[in-house]
Enzyme design. Structure first.
Site, short mmCIF file in Angstrom:
data_model
loop_
_atom_site.label_atom_id
_atom_site.label_comp_id
_atom_site.label_asym_id
_atom_site.label_seq_id
_atom_site.Cartn_x
_atom_site.Cartn_y
_atom_site.Cartn_z
N ARG A 60 0.84 -1.21 0.00
CA ARG A 60 0.00 0.00 0.00
C ARG A 60 0.87 1.25 0.00
NH1 ARG A 60 -3.67 -2.28 3.87
NH2 ARG A 60 -5.71 -2.38 2.89
N LEU B 281 -22.02 -4.63 13.21
CA LEU B 281 -22.74 -3.80 14.19
C LEU B 281 -22.19 -2.36 14.21
CD1 LEU B 281 -23.13 -6.31 17.18
CD2 LEU B 281 -24.83 -5.68 15.45
N HIS C 72 -13.77 10.12 42.31
CA HIS C 72 -15.22 10.31 42.27
C HIS C 72 -15.53 11.70 41.72
CE1 HIS C 72 -19.41 10.09 43.41
NE2 HIS C 72 -19.29 11.30 43.93
N CYS D 143 -5.82 -1.84 9.73
CA CYS D 143 -6.29 -1.11 10.91
C CYS D 143 -6.33 0.40 10.67
CB CYS D 143 -5.40 -1.46 12.10
SG CYS D 143 -5.88 -0.63 13.60
P1 FAD Z 1 -3.07 -5.90 8.42
O1 FAD Z 1 -3.39 -4.74 9.24
O2 FAD Z 1 -4.12 -6.42 7.53
O3 FAD Z 1 -1.80 -5.48 7.55
C1 FAD Z 1 -1.28 -6.27 6.55
C2 FAD Z 1 -0.55 -5.41 5.54
O4 FAD Z 1 0.19 -6.26 4.68
C3 FAD Z 1 -1.47 -4.61 4.65
O5 FAD Z 1 -1.14 -3.24 4.71
C4 FAD Z 1 -1.20 -5.16 3.25
O6 FAD Z 1 -1.24 -4.16 2.23
C5 FAD Z 1 0.22 -5.68 3.38
N1 FAD Z 1 0.58 -6.73 2.44
C6 FAD Z 1 -0.12 -7.84 2.13
N2 FAD Z 1 0.56 -8.60 1.25
C7 FAD Z 1 1.71 -7.95 1.00
C8 FAD Z 1 2.84 -8.24 0.18
N3 FAD Z 1 2.93 -9.35 -0.55
N4 FAD Z 1 3.85 -7.34 0.14
C9 FAD Z 1 3.80 -6.19 0.87
N5 FAD Z 1 2.75 -5.88 1.67
C10 FAD Z 1 1.73 -6.76 1.74
N6 FAD Z 1 -9.14 -4.47 15.31
C11 FAD Z 1 -9.10 -3.96 16.55
O7 FAD Z 1 -8.31 -4.43 17.38
N7 FAD Z 1 -9.91 -2.92 16.92
C12 FAD Z 1 -10.81 -2.38 16.07
O8 FAD Z 1 -11.53 -1.45 16.43
C13 FAD Z 1 -10.89 -2.90 14.76
N8 FAD Z 1 -11.77 -2.39 13.87
C14 FAD Z 1 -11.80 -2.88 12.61
C15 FAD Z 1 -12.72 -2.34 11.71
C16 FAD Z 1 -12.77 -2.80 10.41
C17 FAD Z 1 -13.77 -2.20 9.46
C18 FAD Z 1 -11.87 -3.83 9.99
C19 FAD Z 1 -11.90 -4.33 8.58
C20 FAD Z 1 -10.96 -4.38 10.88
C21 FAD Z 1 -10.92 -3.92 12.19
N9 FAD Z 1 -10.04 -4.46 13.13
C22 FAD Z 1 -10.01 -3.96 14.41
C23 FAD Z 1 -9.14 -5.59 12.80
C24 FAD Z 1 -7.71 -5.08 12.55
O9 FAD Z 1 -7.72 -4.11 11.54
C25 FAD Z 1 -6.81 -6.24 12.18
O10 FAD Z 1 -6.93 -7.27 13.13
C26 FAD Z 1 -5.37 -5.80 12.09
O11 FAD Z 1 -5.20 -4.78 11.15
C27 FAD Z 1 -4.47 -6.99 11.73
O12 FAD Z 1 -3.16 -6.57 11.67
P2 FAD Z 1 -2.08 -7.33 10.78
O13 FAD Z 1 -0.79 -6.61 11.02
O14 FAD Z 1 -2.13 -8.79 11.04
O15 FAD Z 1 -2.53 -7.13 9.25
#
Ligand code: FAD
Length: 461
Positions: A35, A182, A439, A42
């Site tokens: 990206r 939700l 409080h 997140c």
């Molecule tokens: P991600 O955040 O998904 O990051 C993975 C990254 O890897 C991405 O930027 C992607 O572009 C990159 N990528 C993928 N493949 C490649 C590649 N081959 N080369 C280079 N880059 C690559 N969680 C909470 O704890 N609280 C919340 O309030 C919450 N709200 C949410 C609301 C929504 C609408 C959504 C969809 C999710 C929400 N989540 C929330 C969940 C949270 O976003 C995820 O659990 C979290 O982002 C996971 O983190 P991660 O690092 O595993 O992966």
């Protein structure tokens, strides 16, 4: 070819936090992100933009529904959705820019390109190859699509689309009463959409405390969300510019729901970003990468964290796993205490939980004590007009150690942390109940619930 100690693929909360921590511990780190902006799901299309819209829509709902009761008369409130979306984008821009500065400050090399792994120890990206001692896969997850209802991103939409509607849909159907459904259903309902949620299971928040789920269902229904539980979506058709969602109830009776848009929020699945796990020998089970307690996959030198591996798909889980992994790679003792991992629903009221539910303790036949305190008799909650909700503390019947805490109410997402801190120290309900709480605060409801668990509450009978 430059050599690195750690190559991290994916700059979400798992990957970027692991990169920072590893760099702080003296490892040479390269981080790959396809990206344009860092921060992953997140920051770009998840936690942060959803909370920005939840805040804006909550403010609107308060102005429309509550200002008069506070003695404030306003003219007709008008919505400016493009301005609301612009504000959301500005919040995302600021935070993702902040991550880029953190990378610079911690001397993490950032490569903005899609990465692939030709073999353990090697990463290719943007036409270059990088030699890395260890590889961390942190490529996150994507929304699950229903095979008979593919996303067209305009009328059948995923969570990313529902964070960027250009106007308030007249009728929004939400498939799935999970947290994302939700929260986004709440946003659009507050802004005037008629929102109907269709769910296969018999209630919302299936793994949560049932008292909390029941109250949330009541509160959200009062706010205008309609729910159809035990209803299986089977198809969709278009009729006179209206979408008809086809479904059947638990007795097999056909049901139909009409809407302008359908948000499919039936869960998320790991996304491997084009990385060929099979050729690398990385084993998966039920679609998730299998790791040991050190986040090692079945391929030597390849690790995985966050949404890719087992457990709830949450940003704070990914972050803590990132920290622990970096510590382990640097020869330190990294550890994640999953027993104190909180879950939060950021609707209004909010709901938050940590640890065991009563239902789980009953199933385990583990004797427990319970203290509950209602926000309806908490001074600060009443003063703020936020009296819906309760705090519940569950503790071991013999040792008084806190086993679970469940909160529904304003700021539950913040209140849960005082319990988490006590749980991290294996503390008791008495430890929490005997602590000073300023409080008048909403936090006093948690103190009172703890008091009621180990002895008797002062402000409840
Ligand atoms: P991600 O955040 O998904 O990051 C993975 C990254 O890897 C991405 O930027 C992607 O572009 C990159 N990528 C993928 N493949 C490649 C590649 N081959 N080369 C280079 N880059 C690559 N969680 C909470 O704890 N609280 C919340 O309030 C919450 N709200 C949410 C609301 C929504 C609408 C959504 C969809 C999710 C929400 N989540 C929330 C969940 C949270 O976003 C995820 O659990 C979290 O982002 C996971 O983190 P991660 O690092 O595993 O992966």
């Amino acid at each position: 070819m430059e050599a690195y100690d750690l190559g991290v693929i994916g700059a979400g909360p798992g990957g970027y936090v692991a990169a920072i921590k590893a760099a702080q511990l003296g490892l040479k780190v390269v981080l790959f992100e396809k990206r344009e902006r860092l921060g992953g799901t997140c920051l770009n299309i998840g936690c942060i933009p959803s909370k920005a819209l939840l805040s804006s829509s909550h403010l609107y709902a308060q102005i429309v529904n509550e200002s008069a009761s506070h003695g404030i008369r306003l003219g007709k409130a008008e919505l400016d959705i493009p301005a609301m979306m612009k504000r959301k984008e500005q919040v995302v821009e600021k935070l993702t820019g902040g991550i880029a500065s953190l990378m610079k400050g911690n001397k993490v090399t950032v490569v903005r390109a899609e990465a692939s792994v030709p073999a353990p120890g090697r990463i290719s990206a943007g036409g270059d190859e990088y030699r890395v001692k260890n590889i961390l896969l942190a490529t996150g997850s994507v929304p699950v699509e229903l095979p008979f209802m593919p996303f067209d991103h305009s009328s059948i939409v995923d969570s990313t689309d529902a964070l960027a509607f250009e106007a308030v849909p007249k009728r929004l159907l939400v498939v799935g009463a999970g947290i994302i459904g939700l929260e986004l259903g709440s946003v659009w309902a507050r802004l005037g959409s008629e929102v109907e949620v269709v769910e296969l299971l018999d209630d919302l928040l299936p793994d949560w405390d049932r008292q909390a789920a029941k109250l949330m269902r009541r509160e959200l229904t009062t706010q205008g969300l309609k729910f159809s539980f035990k209803t299986k979506v089977t198809g969709v058709r278009n009729e006179k510019n209206e979408l008809i969602l086809e479904a059947e109830d638990s007795s097999g009776k056909a049901r139909e729901f009409r809407g302008e848009k359908i948000l499919v929020a039936v869960g998320r699945k790991p996304a491997y970003g084009g990385i060929d796990l099979e050729s690398l020998g990385v084993r998966t089970e039920k679609g998730r990468i299998v790791t040991d307690a050190d986040f090692k996959t079945s391929a030597s030198g390849i690790y995985a964290i966050g949404d890719l591996i087992s457990g709830p798909m949450l940003a704070h889980k990914a972050e803590e796993e990132g920290v622990a992994l970096a510590e382990k790679l640097a020869g330190k003792a990294g550890h994640v205490n999953y027993a104190a991992l909180p879950g939060v629903l950021y609707t209004h009221p909010e709901a938050a939980m940590v640890g065991r539910t009563e239902e789980e303790l009953k199933a385990e036949q583990r004797p427990y004590r319970k203290g509950v305190f209602q926000f309806g008799v908490n001074g600060r909650a009443l003063a703020g007009g936020e009296s819906a909700g309760f705090a519940k503390v569950l503790s071991d019947a013999e040792t008084d150690r806190i086993l679970g805490v469940h909160i529904v109410g304003d700021h539950a997402s913040d209140l849960i942390h005082e319990a988490i801190t006590v749980m991290e120290f294996s503390g008791s309900a008495e430890d929490l109940g005997r602590s000073f709480f300023a409080h008048p605060t909403l936090s006093e409801a948690v103190k009172e619930a703890a008091l009621a668990a180990y002895d008797r509450g002062i402000h409840s009978l």
